[in-house]
Enzyme design. Sequence first.
Site, PDB file in Angstrom:
ATOM      1  N   HIS A   1       0.897  -1.205   0.108  1.00 48.43           N
ATOM      2  CA  HIS A   1       0.093   0.079  -0.011  1.00 48.43           C
ATOM      3  C   HIS A   1       0.911   1.197  -0.035  1.00 48.43           C
ATOM      4  O   HIS A   1       0.439   2.322   0.422  1.00 48.43           O
ATOM      5  CB  HIS A   1      -0.941  -0.037   1.227  1.00 48.43           C
ATOM      6  CG  HIS A   1      -2.318  -0.779   0.805  1.00 48.43           C
ATOM      7  ND1 HIS A   1      -2.261  -2.084   0.319  1.00 48.43           N
ATOM      8  CD2 HIS A   1      -3.647  -0.534   0.733  1.00 48.43           C
ATOM      9  CE1 HIS A   1      -3.423  -2.589   0.104  1.00 48.43           C
ATOM     10  NE2 HIS A   1      -4.277  -1.517   0.257  1.00 48.43           N
TER      11      HIS A   1
ATOM     12  N   ASP B   1      -6.180   4.738  10.134  1.00 48.90           N
ATOM     13  CA  ASP B   1      -7.460   5.000   9.644  1.00 48.90           C
ATOM     14  C   ASP B   1      -8.033   3.803   8.922  1.00 48.90           C
ATOM     15  O   ASP B   1      -9.302   3.217   9.166  1.00 48.90           O
ATOM     16  CB  ASP B   1      -7.508   6.457   8.489  1.00 48.90           C
ATOM     17  CG  ASP B   1      -7.449   7.674   9.563  1.00 48.90           C
ATOM     18  OD1 ASP B   1      -7.439   7.366  10.679  1.00 48.90           O
ATOM     19  OD2 ASP B   1      -7.160   8.600   8.726  1.00 48.90           O
TER      20      ASP B   1
ATOM     21  N   GLU C   1      -9.790  13.948  14.941  1.00 49.52           N
ATOM     22  CA  GLU C   1      -8.941  14.154  13.740  1.00 49.52           C
ATOM     23  C   GLU C   1      -9.709  15.354  12.945  1.00 49.52           C
ATOM     24  O   GLU C   1     -10.408  15.961  13.653  1.00 49.52           O
ATOM     25  CB  GLU C   1      -9.304  12.695  12.593  1.00 49.52           C
ATOM     26  CG  GLU C   1      -8.313  11.639  12.899  1.00 49.52           C
ATOM     27  CD  GLU C   1      -8.036  10.798  11.647  1.00 49.52           C
ATOM     28  OE1 GLU C   1      -8.135  11.119  10.797  1.00 49.52           O
ATOM     29  OE2 GLU C   1      -7.319   9.722  11.948  1.00 49.52           O
TER      30      GLU C   1
END
Length: 509
Positions: A83, A146, A259
């Site tokens: 990723h 996240d 956040e």
Amino acid sequence: MIAYLEHFVHGNDTESPPNDDVSSLQSSFHFAPNSIASKDFGGMKSSTPLAVLRPYTTADVVKAVKAAATTTNLTVAARGNGHSINGQAMAEKGLVLDMRATAAEPFQLLYVDGVPHVDVSGGALWEEVLKRCVSNFQLVPRSWTDYLGLTVGGTLSNAGVSGQTFRYGPQTANVTELEVVTGKGDSFVCNDNQNSDLFFASLGGLGQFGVITRARIVLQQAPDMVRWIRVIYSEFEDYTRDAEWLVTLPEGDGFDYVEGFVVANNDDPCNGWPTIPMGSNQIFNPVCLPSSAGPVLYCLELALHYRKTARSSEVNTKVDRLLGGLRFVEGIKFEDDVKYMDFLLRVKRVEEDAKAKGIWDAPHPWLNMFVSKSDIADFDREVFKKILKHGVGGPILVYPLLRSKWDDRHSVVVPDSNIFYIIALLRFIPPPPKGPPTDKLVAQNNAIIQLCYNKGFNFKLYLPHYTSQENWMRHFGDRWTRFVQRKQNFDPMAILAPGQKIFSRNQLK
Ligand code: FAD
């Protein structure tokens, strides 16, 4: 494939006679198709590895690294879940270790000084760690990313940041022991007492010093539920004041997750107000916005954990007390009560949606950086309100983190500032011709980075990507000497993680 490997390892390497390690590599490994390691989530780089190996044990990783060490040119990249954005887990003509093969074991609960920990594989996904920890022990790690489709070894090689970082530090600060296979092919258990330099080097070490095969992660009791809240600001000054107040409240007094993100002040479905409500039953009413609102708005995203036995009046009282101290735009507030697990897996739903729209597999020219509190207002003025005022086709994260939660002994570098902000431009754009050319978006990222240099901002790239050693030296600043020393100690032939493009094979010999 195996014949080709033999040819490459020996045929291209007249100095290295064949030896047992290399032959055992050929006979004892499972191979995966090269194609799995030729691309990554960024979708902008490609590479052709010599072979993709599936190591099932630490001994397999040792064998592969030792085999590469007997050659003059072979490199080894541990690949987590691929990723990365810029080819960081790739190895052109090298060996890629598909660390997902190691995912299942170990998985072991233990108590250290009464504190629960879990030993997990470097190749496990955080999502797997979450599910197994909850179902087996009702315990969970404290610090997350996240999105949980990332491996333990992959995020620990960077930092691992999310809305809990202000309280517990990045994921790297929530690990008390690692097992690491160095670039010499030696396997070590390391922690802050034993082989401590390897331990600190590996955390945030961009895969440069060793392959993380096991991590010991601190756990806490799993909450049952989360009150999930979004409130809106038109003024950046109010937004940062409130966000900074929330992240400096003592544990127990504040929210458990803080956040925030920027949206365009319009009704664009990808970049504007419609991205703020958390469910289709919630509606954003722009009439409440003050007429002074500029081209962008700021959304503070908060969460409070609670047990299902808690009385809703207690949860309401705490939330109301905290929200009462904030200056968000009156009349625009979204909230929902969701299961803790569903909250942590919220980006999985985004993934499913993006896959359905064909933008999950499109190129992702993302940019992540840390900018000091002293420069964040200028950053807002120059970047959010000007360059990015129409959005990036996906979330633009901006929220504060506390420097005191980051350990200077780790390899990751962050701005020297008590409070700094993470900024993430998470572009989800259809590939050309439907979307803009990827090069144009990369150029916009580079223009933002250049602006930060020109303005003298105190900033660092997160998940850094540079192609020249000069830029890496600038990135690490006064930590560069230590970084090189660690490389010399643990991977002197520069075999590991060539996709980071920091060192080239044998450079340090
Ligand atoms: P890979 O991309 O496979 O590898 C990354 C680097 O680590 C490579 O250099 C590789 O060689 C090395 N590496 C991999 N495994 C090991 C190992 N076992 N030992 C040593 N080195 C290893 N980051 C955050 O901090 N917070 C977020 O909320 C967040 N959300 C994201 C959401 C999405 C959709 C994506 C795509 C990325 C997100 N990231 C986030 C970034 C992510 O943390 C990094 O890209 C991370 O490197 C990806 O993990 P991976 O397992 O896929 O690693």
